[in-house]
Scaffold this motif. Structure first.
Motif, PDB file in Angstrom:
ATOM      1  N   LEU A 171      -7.152   1.524   8.645  1.00  0.00           N
ATOM      2  CA  LEU A 171      -5.812   1.036   9.562  1.00  0.00           C
ATOM      3  C   LEU A 171      -6.228   2.003  10.845  1.00  0.00           C
ATOM      4  O   LEU A 171      -6.008   1.577  12.062  1.00  0.00           O
ATOM      5  CB  LEU A 171      -4.657   1.924   8.920  1.00  0.00           C
ATOM      6  CG  LEU A 171      -3.503   1.725   9.728  1.00  0.00           C
ATOM      7  CD1 LEU A 171      -3.156   0.424  10.151  1.00  0.00           C
ATOM      8  CD2 LEU A 171      -2.318   2.436   8.837  1.00  0.00           C
ATOM      9  N   ASP A 172      -6.755   3.096  10.720  1.00  0.00           N
ATOM     10  CA  ASP A 172      -7.122   3.985  12.010  1.00  0.00           C
ATOM     11  C   ASP A 172      -8.107   3.074  12.702  1.00  0.00           C
ATOM     12  O   ASP A 172      -7.876   3.107  13.984  1.00  0.00           O
ATOM     13  CB  ASP A 172      -7.820   5.151  11.394  1.00  0.00           C
ATOM     14  CG  ASP A 172      -6.679   6.155  11.135  1.00  0.00           C
ATOM     15  OD1 ASP A 172      -5.429   5.979  11.240  1.00  0.00           O
ATOM     16  OD2 ASP A 172      -7.260   7.189  10.334  1.00  0.00           O
ATOM     17  N   THR A 173      -9.175   2.501  12.158  1.00  0.00           N
ATOM     18  CA  THR A 173      -9.989   1.615  12.840  1.00  0.00           C
ATOM     19  C   THR A 173      -9.315   0.469  13.635  1.00  0.00           C
ATOM     20  O   THR A 173      -9.432  -0.034  14.774  1.00  0.00           O
ATOM     21  CB  THR A 173     -11.127   1.164  12.248  1.00  0.00           C
ATOM     22  OG1 THR A 173     -11.853   2.364  11.541  1.00  0.00           O
ATOM     23  CG2 THR A 173     -12.150   0.538  12.914  1.00  0.00           C
ATOM     24  N   LEU A 174      -8.508  -0.171  12.880  1.00  0.00           N
ATOM     25  CA  LEU A 174      -7.630  -1.365  13.557  1.00  0.00           C
ATOM     26  C   LEU A 174      -6.768  -0.951  14.608  1.00  0.00           C
ATOM     27  O   LEU A 174      -6.800  -1.497  15.516  1.00  0.00           O
ATOM     28  CB  LEU A 174      -6.758  -1.856  12.302  1.00  0.00           C
ATOM     29  CG  LEU A 174      -5.831  -3.065  12.664  1.00  0.00           C
ATOM     30  CD1 LEU A 174      -6.841  -4.407  13.010  1.00  0.00           C
ATOM     31  CD2 LEU A 174      -4.762  -3.187  11.597  1.00  0.00           C
ATOM     32  N   ALA A 184     -16.346  -1.927  15.017  1.00  0.00           N
ATOM     33  CA  ALA A 184     -16.078  -0.443  14.930  1.00  0.00           C
ATOM     34  C   ALA A 184     -15.965   0.076  13.207  1.00  0.00           C
ATOM     35  O   ALA A 184     -16.268   1.214  13.106  1.00  0.00           O
ATOM     36  CB  ALA A 184     -14.838  -0.194  15.436  1.00  0.00           C
ATOM     37  N   PHE A 185     -15.484  -0.698  12.396  1.00  0.00           N
ATOM     38  CA  PHE A 185     -15.113  -0.357  11.127  1.00  0.00           C
ATOM     39  C   PHE A 185     -16.728  -0.081  10.405  1.00  0.00           C
ATOM     40  O   PHE A 185     -16.865   0.976   9.914  1.00  0.00           O
ATOM     41  CB  PHE A 185     -14.530  -1.431  10.384  1.00  0.00           C
ATOM     42  CG  PHE A 185     -13.914  -0.981   8.966  1.00  0.00           C
ATOM     43  CD1 PHE A 185     -13.641  -0.072   8.845  1.00  0.00           C
ATOM     44  CD2 PHE A 185     -14.167  -1.859   7.781  1.00  0.00           C
ATOM     45  CE1 PHE A 185     -12.991   0.483   7.558  1.00  0.00           C
ATOM     46  CE2 PHE A 185     -13.534  -1.635   6.709  1.00  0.00           C
ATOM     47  CZ  PHE A 185     -12.900  -0.326   6.423  1.00  0.00           C
ATOM     48  N   LEU A 186     -17.683  -1.077  10.873  1.00  0.00           N
ATOM     49  CA  LEU A 186     -18.709  -0.614  10.171  1.00  0.00           C
ATOM     50  C   LEU A 186     -19.565   0.641  10.621  1.00  0.00           C
ATOM     51  O   LEU A 186     -20.508   1.043   9.877  1.00  0.00           O
ATOM     52  CB  LEU A 186     -19.748  -2.140  10.302  1.00  0.00           C
ATOM     53  CG  LEU A 186     -19.447  -3.084   9.601  1.00  0.00           C
ATOM     54  CD1 LEU A 186     -20.114  -4.431   9.850  1.00  0.00           C
ATOM     55  CD2 LEU A 186     -19.449  -3.000   8.041  1.00  0.00           C
ATOM     56  N   ALA A 187     -19.368   0.864  12.074  1.00  0.00           N
ATOM     57  CA  ALA A 187     -19.900   1.963  12.502  1.00  0.00           C
ATOM     58  C   ALA A 187     -19.268   3.320  12.044  1.00  0.00           C
ATOM     59  O   ALA A 187     -19.647   4.338  12.230  1.00  0.00           O
ATOM     60  CB  ALA A 187     -19.661   1.725  14.161  1.00  0.00           C
TER      61      ALA A 187
END
Length: 143
Positions: free
Chosen positions: A98-101, A31-34
């Motif tokens: 943080l939002d992605t986490l 998700a973070f990479l995207a």
């Protein structure tokens, strides 16, 4: 609200739960990479298995920082390595992190609710503030 208890229970659930055959930290990095071209570029040519192991280790130090209000040597080194003079992780990327986490927690924790999300944010934020604070610094305060 018992922040630590909510966080701990959620953390146990996300670590024991797979989504689409992916473990929590794998799902987070997917998700973070995207989430950002800039993030994807930062991780270009990165050994993601090693990166996930480093994140798991960093989690321990972020939790320790939350509990003790003291940065240990490891967190100091990470702050230095991520500042503008080295890897150059802009402060805004920590907000995205943080939002992605949180989005990943919501995917991996079937019991996640608003209170659980708040617990994660409260636990992670002190370490994130610490990292952001050192972005423009040449060294860690007190070093």
């Amino acid at each position: 609200m018992d922040t630590e208890r909510l966080f701990d229970r959620s953390y146990e659930r996300v670590l024991s739960h797979e989504v689409d055959g992916r473990a929590f930290f794998e799902g987070f990095y997917d998700a973070f990479l995207a989430a950002s071209d800039e993030v994807a570029e930062k991780f270009h040519d990165t050994d993601m298995d090693r990166q996930q192991a480093m994140l798991m280790k960093s989690f321990y130090h972020l939790l320790s920082f939350y509990a003790s209000n003291n940065a240990d040597y490891y967190l100091d080194r990470v702050a230095i390595s991520h500042n503008r003079h080295h890897i150059n992780i802009r402060p805004a990327l920590y907000d995205l992190w943080l939002d992605t986490l949180i989005l990943t927690v919501r995917r991996f924790d079937p019991e996640c609710c608003d209170e659980t999300e708040l617990a994660w944010r409260l636990v992670m934020t002190p370490g994130i503030v610490y990292m952001k604070f050192h972005y423009n610094r040449d060294s860690i305060v007190g070093s």
